[in-house]
Design an enzyme around this catalytic site. Structure first.
Site, PDB file in Angstrom:
ATOM      1  NE  ARG A 122      -8.266 -40.382  16.675  1.00  0.00           N
ATOM      2  CZ  ARG A 122      -7.609 -40.399  17.821  1.00  0.00           C
ATOM      3  NH1 ARG A 122      -8.242 -40.166  18.957  1.00  0.00           N
ATOM      4  NH2 ARG A 122      -6.326 -40.656  17.863  1.00  0.00           N
ATOM      5  CG  ASN A 153      -9.580 -43.723  16.541  1.00  0.00           C
ATOM      6  OD1 ASN A 153     -10.049 -43.377  15.475  1.00  0.00           O
ATOM      7  ND2 ASN A 153      -8.276 -43.739  16.762  1.00  0.00           N
TER       8      ASN A 153
END
Length: 97
Positions: A24, A42
């Site tokens: 991320r 996520n």
């Protein structure tokens, strides 16, 4: 921006070993460096989901880079779906969903 043909928006689902490997953060840094808007998060199923919106060439480059990901990731697939409404603003990291 919505009427600009040079603006392209996609939703991606990245599978493989993509959580716990800084995917991320890497995605946000990379997208910002390419001038893209959107978000990354996520998913509870172990995958990473994102929306990229910006110039067509920058979106294409981001998709190419997502196929590799950060050094610790092992990407097995990047599923891409066109999105009709562009996203604007700074690229952000969202909480797990």
């Amino acid at each position: 921006m919505p009427d600009d043909p040079a603006v392209h928006s996609v939703r991606v689902l990245v599978t493989g070993r993509v959580q716990g490997v800084w995917f991320r953060g890497w995605t946000a840094e990379t997208a910002r460096s390419l001038g893209l808007s959107g978000w990354v998060r996520n998913r509870r199923d172990g995958n990473v989901e994102a929306i990229f919106s910006g110039e067509t060439a920058a979106v294409a480059e981001m998709l190419r880079r997502c196929g590799r990901g950060p050094a610790s990731a092992r990407v097995s697939n990047v599923e891409v779906v066109e999105v009709s409404a562009p996203v604007s603003g700074e690229f952000e990291v969202r909480p797990t969903a």
